[in-house]
Scaffold this motif. Structure first.
Motif, PDB file in Angstrom:
ATOM      1  N   TYR A 142       9.102  -2.569   2.855  1.00 44.51           N
ATOM      2  CA  TYR A 142       8.313  -3.470   3.768  1.00 44.51           C
ATOM      3  C   TYR A 142       7.421  -4.306   2.719  1.00 44.51           C
ATOM      4  N   SER A 143       7.117  -5.486   3.152  1.00 40.85           N
ATOM      5  CA  SER A 143       6.265  -6.216   2.454  1.00 40.85           C
ATOM      6  C   SER A 143       4.778  -6.101   2.833  1.00 40.85           C
ATOM      7  N   TYR A 144       3.646  -6.569   2.172  1.00 40.15           N
ATOM      8  CA  TYR A 144       2.465  -6.020   2.277  1.00 40.15           C
ATOM      9  C   TYR A 144       1.980  -6.671   3.724  1.00 40.15           C
ATOM     10  N   ILE A 145       2.507  -7.726   4.181  1.00 38.99           N
ATOM     11  CA  ILE A 145       2.286  -8.273   5.470  1.00 38.99           C
ATOM     12  C   ILE A 145       2.759  -7.558   6.746  1.00 38.99           C
ATOM     13  N   GLU A 146       3.925  -6.909   6.498  1.00 36.94           N
ATOM     14  CA  GLU A 146       4.628  -5.993   7.625  1.00 36.94           C
ATOM     15  C   GLU A 146       3.720  -4.763   7.589  1.00 36.94           C
ATOM     16  N   ILE A 147       3.305  -4.230   6.484  1.00 38.39           N
ATOM     17  CA  ILE A 147       2.585  -3.073   6.340  1.00 38.39           C
ATOM     18  C   ILE A 147       1.172  -3.222   6.998  1.00 38.39           C
ATOM     19  N   ALA A 148       0.537  -4.485   6.657  1.00 41.24           N
ATOM     20  CA  ALA A 148      -0.628  -4.591   7.315  1.00 41.24           C
ATOM     21  C   ALA A 148      -0.795  -4.821   8.838  1.00 41.24           C
ATOM     22  N   GLN A 149       0.178  -5.387   9.181  1.00 40.95           N
ATOM     23  CA  GLN A 149       0.511  -5.384  10.730  1.00 40.95           C
ATOM     24  C   GLN A 149       0.547  -4.040  11.206  1.00 40.95           C
ATOM     25  N   GLN A 150       1.308  -3.090  10.672  1.00 36.39           N
ATOM     26  CA  GLN A 150       1.378  -1.733  11.149  1.00 36.39           C
ATOM     27  C   GLN A 150       0.138  -1.045  11.249  1.00 36.39           C
ATOM     28  N   PHE A 151      -0.635  -1.149   9.979  1.00 38.04           N
ATOM     29  CA  PHE A 151      -1.821  -0.493   9.925  1.00 38.04           C
ATOM     30  C   PHE A 151      -3.166  -1.095  10.771  1.00 38.04           C
ATOM     31  N   SER A 152      -2.893  -2.461  11.044  1.00 38.95           N
ATOM     32  CA  SER A 152      -3.748  -3.316  11.844  1.00 38.95           C
ATOM     33  C   SER A 152      -4.921  -3.416  11.025  1.00 38.95           C
ATOM     34  N   ILE A 153      -4.754  -3.632   9.779  1.00 35.88           N
ATOM     35  CA  ILE A 153      -5.720  -4.231   8.655  1.00 35.88           C
ATOM     36  C   ILE A 153      -5.213  -5.403   7.766  1.00 35.88           C
ATOM     37  N   SER A 154      -5.877  -5.843   7.000  1.00 37.98           N
ATOM     38  CA  SER A 154      -5.655  -7.100   6.184  1.00 37.98           C
ATOM     39  C   SER A 154      -4.787  -6.944   4.953  1.00 37.98           C
ATOM     40  N   VAL A 155      -4.047  -7.817   4.827  1.00 33.78           N
ATOM     41  CA  VAL A 155      -3.063  -7.529   3.543  1.00 33.78           C
ATOM     42  C   VAL A 155      -3.884  -7.291   2.280  1.00 33.78           C
ATOM     43  N   GLU A 156      -5.094  -8.009   2.144  1.00 30.11           N
ATOM     44  CA  GLU A 156      -5.964  -7.502   0.859  1.00 30.11           C
ATOM     45  C   GLU A 156      -6.418  -6.088   0.998  1.00 30.11           C
ATOM     46  N   ALA A 157      -6.515  -5.504   2.276  1.00 28.68           N
ATOM     47  CA  ALA A 157      -6.862  -4.169   2.382  1.00 28.68           C
ATOM     48  C   ALA A 157      -5.753  -3.211   1.776  1.00 28.68           C
ATOM     49  N   ILE A 158      -4.367  -3.632   2.191  1.00 30.28           N
ATOM     50  CA  ILE A 158      -3.342  -3.055   1.729  1.00 30.28           C
ATOM     51  C   ILE A 158      -3.085  -3.145   0.279  1.00 30.28           C
ATOM     52  N   LYS A 159      -3.372  -4.076  -0.182  1.00 30.90           N
ATOM     53  CA  LYS A 159      -3.271  -3.795  -1.753  1.00 30.90           C
ATOM     54  C   LYS A 159      -4.347  -3.519  -2.407  1.00 30.90           C
ATOM     55  N   LYS A 160      -5.360  -3.385  -1.861  1.00 28.15           N
ATOM     56  CA  LYS A 160      -6.607  -2.236  -2.515  1.00 28.15           C
ATOM     57  C   LYS A 160      -6.183  -0.985  -2.477  1.00 28.15           C
ATOM     58  N   ARG A 161      -5.476  -0.500  -1.191  1.00 27.34           N
ATOM     59  CA  ARG A 161      -5.213   0.782  -1.074  1.00 27.34           C
ATOM     60  C   ARG A 161      -4.051   1.360  -2.063  1.00 27.34           C
ATOM     61  N   ARG A 162      -3.014   0.152  -2.145  1.00 26.08           N
ATOM     62  CA  ARG A 162      -2.091   0.453  -2.989  1.00 26.08           C
ATOM     63  C   ARG A 162      -2.432   0.662  -4.663  1.00 26.08           C
ATOM     64  N   MET A 163      -3.418  -0.118  -4.850  1.00 26.43           N
ATOM     65  CA  MET A 163      -4.441  -0.029  -6.171  1.00 26.43           C
ATOM     66  C   MET A 163      -4.776   1.247  -6.550  1.00 26.43           C
ATOM     67  N   ARG A 164      -5.474   1.563  -5.429  1.00 30.82           N
ATOM     68  CA  ARG A 164      -6.072   2.993  -5.538  1.00 30.82           C
ATOM     69  C   ARG A 164      -5.029   4.090  -5.566  1.00 30.82           C
ATOM     70  N   LEU A 165      -4.015   4.042  -4.916  1.00 28.53           N
ATOM     71  CA  LEU A 165      -2.930   4.912  -4.969  1.00 28.53           C
ATOM     72  C   LEU A 165      -2.368   5.033  -6.067  1.00 28.53           C
ATOM     73  N   MET A 166      -1.947   4.034  -6.804  1.00 29.72           N
ATOM     74  CA  MET A 166      -1.415   3.842  -7.990  1.00 29.72           C
ATOM     75  C   MET A 166      -2.236   4.604  -8.990  1.00 29.72           C
ATOM     76  N   THR A 167      -3.587   4.208  -9.125  1.00 27.99           N
ATOM     77  CA  THR A 167      -4.436   4.780  -9.940  1.00 27.99           C
ATOM     78  C   THR A 167      -4.415   6.339  -9.772  1.00 27.99           C
ATOM     79  N   LYS A 168      -4.444   6.696  -8.794  1.00 26.15           N
ATOM     80  CA  LYS A 168      -4.581   8.303  -8.294  1.00 26.15           C
ATOM     81  C   LYS A 168      -3.307   8.935  -8.738  1.00 26.15           C
TER      82      LYS A 168
END
Length: 173
Positions: A142-168
């Motif tokens: 899925y793209s960032y846009i599709e995931i953001a729609q599924q979670f009902s949050i912004s694309v930037e929030a998804i990107k931040k979560r992904r970056m934190r996840l990668m760091t983890k």
């Protein structure tokens, strides 16, 4: 053609395309530097050459200077290409981590009992939401846009979560 009196390059649509392209190479280099193109340099040079060809074909001497027309055509085409690349990168993510290759080989759904030891430990280390984000990004594609729609949050929030996840994940290994 070079004006001997002013030592300036004079361009005209009557010149051959090859001659015009050769004469505008310094202009193309300046545009690429001004647009901060440092990656895919050869690709953008090719984009610029195509823009020069289009400008050469469409040139109308009654509507202004040929060199100005080439400059605006080349610069506009490069900026459009940069914008297009930026839109693509903001919408799609690329595989970055070797650990995630394991997830791709697992098939359509992730089942913890069937995973290797490393993936099982990884799932214990991650929250349910983080595992779901991993699956949506790297298994389901899925793209960032599709995931953001599924979670009902912004694309930037998804990107931040992904970056934190990668760091983890990196700190896990």
């Amino acid at each position: 053609m070079i004006d001997a009196k002013n030592k300036a390059i004079v361009l005209s649509p009557e010149q051959s395309f090859e001659e015009v392209l050769e004469l505008v190479q310094p202009m193309i280099t300046a545009i690429l530097l001004k647009c901060n193109v440092y990656k895919n340099y050869d690709y953008y040079r090719q984009v610029a050459a195509i823009a020069v060809w289009e400008a050469w074909q469409k040139a109308n001497p009654t509507k202004g200077k040929f060199s100005s027309y080439i400059y605006t055509t080349v610069r506009g085409r490069i900026l459009n290409e940069l914008s297009s690349e930026q839109r693509y990168q903001s919408s799609y993510t690329l595989m970055e981590d070797e650990t995630l290759n394991v997830l791709l080989t697992r098939g359509e759904s992730i089942v913890v009992e069937d995973c290797s030891e490393l993936v099982e430990m990884l799932f214990e280390f991650l929250s349910k939401e983080e595992v779901e984000l991993l699956q949506l990004l790297y298994v389901d594609g899925y793209s960032y846009i599709e995931i953001a729609q599924q979670f009902s949050i912004s694309v930037e929030a998804i990107k931040k979560r992904r970056m934190r996840l990668m760091t983890k994940i990196r700190s896990f290994s």
